[in-house]
Design an enzyme around this catalytic site. Structure first.
Site, PDB file in Angstrom:
ATOM      1  N   HIS A 195       3.416   2.907  12.860  1.00  0.00           N
ATOM      2  CA  HIS A 195       2.497   3.877  13.479  1.00  0.00           C
ATOM      3  C   HIS A 195       3.112   4.597  14.669  1.00  0.00           C
ATOM      4  CE1 HIS A 195      -1.155   1.328  11.855  1.00  0.00           C
ATOM      5  NE2 HIS A 195      -0.157   1.401  11.008  1.00  0.00           N
ATOM      6  N   ASP A 204       6.341   0.879   7.513  1.00  0.00           N
ATOM      7  CA  ASP A 204       4.964   0.499   7.150  1.00  0.00           C
ATOM      8  C   ASP A 204       4.460   1.416   6.054  1.00  0.00           C
ATOM      9  OD1 ASP A 204       2.445  -0.583   7.080  1.00  0.00           O
ATOM     10  OD2 ASP A 204       1.847   0.155   9.039  1.00  0.00           O
ATOM     11  N   ASP A 239      -0.191   4.288   1.110  1.00  0.00           N
ATOM     12  CA  ASP A 239      -0.540   5.292   2.125  1.00  0.00           C
ATOM     13  C   ASP A 239       0.160   5.024   3.455  1.00  0.00           C
ATOM     14  OD1 ASP A 239      -2.219   2.970   2.325  1.00  0.00           O
ATOM     15  OD2 ASP A 239      -3.527   4.082   3.697  1.00  0.00           O
ATOM     16  N   HIS A 279       0.834  -1.203   0.000  1.00  0.00           N
ATOM     17  CA  HIS A 279       0.000   0.000   0.000  1.00  0.00           C
ATOM     18  C   HIS A 279       0.868   1.252   0.000  1.00  0.00           C
ATOM     19  CE1 HIS A 279       0.487   0.768   4.387  1.00  0.00           C
ATOM     20  NE2 HIS A 279       0.338  -0.539   4.555  1.00  0.00           N
ATOM     21  N   GLU A 329       3.893  -6.078   3.807  1.00  0.00           N
ATOM     22  CA  GLU A 329       3.735  -5.469   5.136  1.00  0.00           C
ATOM     23  C   GLU A 329       4.984  -5.745   5.976  1.00  0.00           C
ATOM     24  OE1 GLU A 329       1.466  -3.641   6.538  1.00  0.00           O
ATOM     25  OE2 GLU A 329      -0.377  -3.865   5.384  1.00  0.00           O
ATOM     26  N   GLU A 383      -5.034   1.859   2.865  1.00  0.00           N
ATOM     27  CA  GLU A 383      -5.003   0.634   3.672  1.00  0.00           C
ATOM     28  C   GLU A 383      -5.140   0.953   5.146  1.00  0.00           C
ATOM     29  OE1 GLU A 383      -3.389  -2.681   6.074  1.00  0.00           O
ATOM     30  OE2 GLU A 383      -2.618  -0.636   5.982  1.00  0.00           O
ATOM     31  N   GLU A 384      -4.699   2.158   5.537  1.00  0.00           N
ATOM     32  CA  GLU A 384      -4.602   2.470   6.965  1.00  0.00           C
ATOM     33  C   GLU A 384      -5.898   3.007   7.559  1.00  0.00           C
ATOM     34  OE1 GLU A 384      -2.271   1.530   8.722  1.00  0.00           O
ATOM     35  OE2 GLU A 384      -0.355   1.563   7.664  1.00  0.00           O
TER      36      GLU A 384
END
Lengths: 351, 351
Positions: free
Chosen positions: A328, A95, A71, A69, A154, A125-126
């Protein structure tokens, strides 16, 4: 903004990280990825919203998918990227823009891979599943995602995490009858009734099924409880929200049926469900992937987008150079040598 | 507005009901009560906020208190009052202006009662305790409330309801440790831990102590429960709010000590407590009251302002012509014959 795919993978990671792409704002990065890939004559490129799909079409016996992904979660004072020693710091480094950089390096370098390859770069995705770009492609362009095996890049710290567990949330409701709390015996206390729900949960022993050679670890847990009317009223309703994480040897329907039986005697309402994914490590492409990467293989316990491939009949694993525990966080970073290692191992598999 | 205390008690009730006095708006009614009582030479009248206290001072061997609140709950399209057959309808007819009318008739008619009498009319009973007029008098003018026995003229349907039970609310907290729900064994589920709290509550058998000849009926109940962080997180806290209704053979301290032992192993925090009141029916004035009214006597299980008299060392009962089940309803009314009966019985006691 232009991406130069000929630079080394760490430098490419930094370039991608520095194109901010918080969920919903992926356009600039998707434009750059699309432009760079369209310059490669061995790829067919499709743009769909802010997702980009690029495919070789060499008529190979197998087709594999590398997906990532574009984003990130919201910035946390951690852009632009910076290098400190062997580490690259910044939002999305683990990530999963280091994984995206590996995809791009392979797309650039492998004009004639041993297997046909589909490179998928997707948006959102997030955030809430309804906006997920891979979900959209599954629903509207499933032919773009056909294949024998998929690798979702991932962060796994260089391990192979196979499949994923499914997840169901149910609201389990105990009912009673209101009364003044000074005359409690005139009513039926629903919170006391919910004690039976909690008793069953406490008595639960997690199953640890082995699926395609990997051991999963299930879980059945209350994640919310609410009940009560007023400080002097016997409550007539108590709702326990239960999250069941189940191994991919069960379908969503089987998981829900298990919960209805487990909570027999109470109302059970499904509020949320996502089925799991089998690791599919017995497929030839998967075996070759494990052999080529030489990485340790373990079961993926959390839910990831590999389940979307599983729903299309494509076995899928998680494998990426990022560190999952840093995802994150403000301090997010990636070990630069691991990015190069992931690129080398995938190149060995596909070269 | 003037009150004529010479009219019959039902007519006086209607007159009082028609002076609207929703909590906080008692001034007009308090003014009318004060003026009517000041006209009676055998009474000493004190005004305090919107409360009025009137006393005989005949040097009798005993002093008794007749107390009632002047306020009502908010109107519900049920004013002005109206008579239908034997019933008087309207906001406050049962709770408790029929009782106030009885007080006023006795204050007017009994210039030389057999016992000295203190008539208390107070404000703000129907709202938060901090504004309660009787609470204010207890704290600032306790000498006005001295006596051997008190009758609170709350609606009891003509029964004598002795004393009242105490009430304590505690928050009982189970603690745990957060973790992702896909790896539940890394945490400790506080909601599951609270199952032990509910198990103890379910196993509780209500005590039914006999106090001064009346049987009480205790209760121990969860009235609220809350817990949960997110749908995929093992919760680290669960709070059960428990309401204990206890007989007046225990002090507040004893009730709290009981709860701390009952929930041993959990955090227990008291959020709210009001002690009960013994019925005190062995006092001579009380015995004479029971004999004169000839009414059935039972324990009061809910909490009422009688507890405020108990805190001053004055035994107290609830006795009034209103119907408790009609209090706070749109259809509120009172049986007119019961008002006259209450007046006659109290007059027989004090005459």
């Amino acid at each position: 903004m232009r991406l130069d795919l000929s630079v080394d993978v760490a430098e490419l990671t930094a370039a991608i990280v520095d194109i901010e792409s918080v969920s919903g704002n992926e356009k600039a990065l998707a434009d750059a990825v699309e432009e760079a890939l369209r310059a490669l004559p061995h790829l067919t490129v499709v743009r769909d919203g802010d997702s980009v799909v690029a495919r070789t079409d060499l008529g190979r016996a197998e087709r594999v998918i590398l997906a990532g992904h574009l984003d990130t979660v919201p910035l946390n004072g951690n852009l632009p990227s910076r290098v400190e020693g062997d580490r690259l710091y910044g939002c999305g480094t683990s990530d999963m823009k280091s994984g995206v950089a590996v995809q791009l390096k392979l797309a650039h370098g492998l004009a004639a891979p041993s297997r046909d390859v589909t490179y998928v770069f997707y948006d959102c995705e997030e955030i809430e599943a309804a906006r997920n770009g891979l979900k959209r492609l599954v629903e509207t362009r499933p032919e773009l995602l056909a294949g024998d095996f998929a690798v979702l890049m991932e962060p796994t710290g260089g391990l192979i995490e196979g499949g994923c567990q499914g997840t169901v949330r149910v609201e389990v409701t105990a009912r009673g009858e209101r009364a003044h709390s000074a005359r409690a015996w005139m009513g039926v206390n629903a919170i006391h009734g919910a004690g039976e729900i909690l008793e069953r949960l406490r008595a639960y022993t997690p199953a640890r099924p082995v699926v395609d050679g990997l051991e999963y670890h299930e879980g059945l847990n209350a994640v919310f409880v609410r009940g009560g009317v007023a400080g002097n009223v016997i409550p007539d309703e108590c709702v326990v929200t239960v999250n069941y994480r189940y191994a991919p040897d069960k379908s969503e329907e089987q998981a829900v049926a298990y919960l209805r039986e487990f909570f027999d005697g109470f109302e059970v309402e499904v509020t949320d469900a996502s089925s799991g994914a089998r690791p599919g490590l017995d497929a030839p492409a998967a075996r070759a992937f494990v052999a080529a990467t030489g990485a340790e293989v373990r079961a993926k316990l959390g839910w990831t987008d590999v389940a979307r491939f599983d729903a299309l009949g494509v076995p899928a694993v998680n494998y990426g150079p990022g560190e999952p525990t840093l995802a994150h966080t403000r301090d997010e970073h990636v070990e630069i040598p691991l990015i190069g290692e992931a690129e080398r191992r995938l190149r060995a598999w596909l070269g």
